[in-house]
Design a protein around this motif. Structure first.
Motif: not given
Ligand code: PMP
Ligand code: GLU
Length: 398
Positions: A377-386, A296-302
């Motif tokens: 709360a989803t994958s890095d790939e989904n976050l980038r695309e979103a 979650f922390e990594r995704r927060r940063d992303l």
């Protein structure tokens, strides 16, 4: 014919669940939607917890349990509270319910009369206001926007208190903002509360473990207010167990009794099998928490990094939970290429879903117009695309 009670007619539907359902409907029609609306961990429940549930079935934990939950689970919760949070609640002071949601609603229904005031710092999770409404209480909403990192100050708290105030409902780490009150900030609020011994504190600590600061202070750990503080927590977020529906309140004895009486008349106990799974979560290995927290922390940063690059979005750097609550007012008042006007953050959230195929939730649902909530709360790939889709959709507005 239809006949709906005034009580239910007055309720707003849950915006988080509604947006998620809308997103699922679009998906079922074949639209490639990325769902950043509902807040739930995307991880699978850890294996040892699932195994405990299977064992519970084989060992016939299939009968009614005591209304407040199995004693073994309440003991495990009591030990967790003492060990991790330094607070003292006997197993008899704990009532296990169908998720933290029912635990919250139980406490509110068991304490709030018509005319009683409940202070809710805003923005706040969609269900708080509705639960207080259900009890006939009055909400006193204290707004703290992004300029104060969405945190209520002691002066704001004190200004909101009246002779009718019965309760403060505080959520830290916060849904929808991810903000966390530090120990010092809580201490300053407690200083105010210490002057008003009739105000209960309902502390929603469900995001306790999704925390990037390295420390967590429970509201019940302050001796000045410990005997009137009710902790809400559960396994949904910490152990990726949203569907199992296990949460609890830890409350003064008189209140735990009242909550059990209420629950005994309308839902009885939470699922026996899920209770055994929750017991395994509390007594088993805890490394799953740290692993999920790291992700979650990594995704927060992303997500903070990507959102900060979108012109017009104002973002803070949330310290916990898995939400970002960007301010989007720069886009309100603009027009879509199709000629429609974006008149509110609700319109914007709807346009992001329909045009950009990204589901978010309107900040207005959390009591703060001009913002939207993204659950990361989803994958890095989904976050980038979103985030790419959000950027493109916003860029198309003029
Ligand atoms: N409190 C907050 C702040 C939440 O975000 C949620 C999740 N919807 C809940 C309580 C309820 O959690 P549960 O799934 O355990 O009912
Ligand atoms: N906590 C989640 C959210 O805010 C779950 C949905 C709900 O119960 O509101 O999206």
């Amino acid at each position: 014919m239809t006949h709906i009670s005034d009580r239910v007619q007055a309720l707003a539907p849950s915006a988080t669940l509604a947006m998620s359902q809308k997103s699922n409907e679009l998906k079922a029609q074949g639209v490639d939607v990325i769902n950043l609306s509902v807040g739930e961990p995307d991880f699978e429940t850890p294996l040892h917890i699932k195994e405990a549930a299977k064992r519970a079935i084989d060992e016939n934990f299939t009968f009614y349990t005591p209304v407040p939950g199995y004693m073994s689970l309440r003991k495990a919760v009591s030990e967790k509270l003492s060990k991790e949070n330094g607070v003292s609640y006997a197993p008899e002071q704990i009532v296990v319910s169908n998720g933290a949601k029912q635990a919250l609603c139980n406490v509110i229904l068991a304490t709030i009369n018509p005319g009683d005031e409940v202070i809710i710092p805003m923005p706040a999770w969609v269900s708080y206001v509705e639960m207080v409404k259900l009890a006939g209480g009055t909400t006193v909403e204290v707004h703290a926007d992004i300029t104060q990192d969405f945190k209520m100050t002691p002066a704001q708290l004190e200004a909101a208190i009246t002779p009718a105030t019965r309760m403060l409902l505080l959520c830290s780490p916060s849904n929808p903002t991810g903000s966390i009150y530090s120990r010092e900030e809580l201490e300053a609020l407690v200083k105010v509360l210490a002057k008003y011994p009739d105000i209960m504190v309902l502390a929603d600590e469900i995001y306790e473990h999704i925390n990037f600061t390295g420390s967590f202070t429970s509201m019940a750990s302050f001796p000045e207010i410990a005997d009137r503080t009710i902790i809400i927590n559960g396994v949904s977020k910490a152990y990726a167990m949203t569907g199992w529906r296990i949460g609890y309140c830890a409350a003064p004895q008189w209140l735990a009794k009242a909550v059990a009486k209420l629950q005994g008349q309308y839902t009885s106990n939470a699922s026996s099998i899920a209770q055994k799974a929750a017991e395994a979560a509390y007594t088993g290995p805890q490394d799953c928490i740290a692993e999920m927290n790291k992700a979650f922390e990594r995704r927060r940063d992303l997500v903070v990094d990507l959102a900060s690059k979108i012109p017009g979005l104002k973002v803070n750097r949330p310290q916990g939970a898995f939400y970002l609550f960007p301010e989007v007012s720069a886009y309100i008042g603009k027009s879509t290429p199709e000629g429609a006007k974006i008149a509110s953050s609700a319109d914007l959230a709807m346009y992001l879903l329909e045009k950009g195929h990204v589901a978010t939730v309107d900040g207005g649902a959390f009591g703060m117009e001009g913002y939207i909530r993204l659950s990361y709360a989803t994958s890095d790939e989904n976050l980038r695309e979103a985030m790419k889709r959000i950027a493109e959709t916003l860029a198309s507005l003029s």
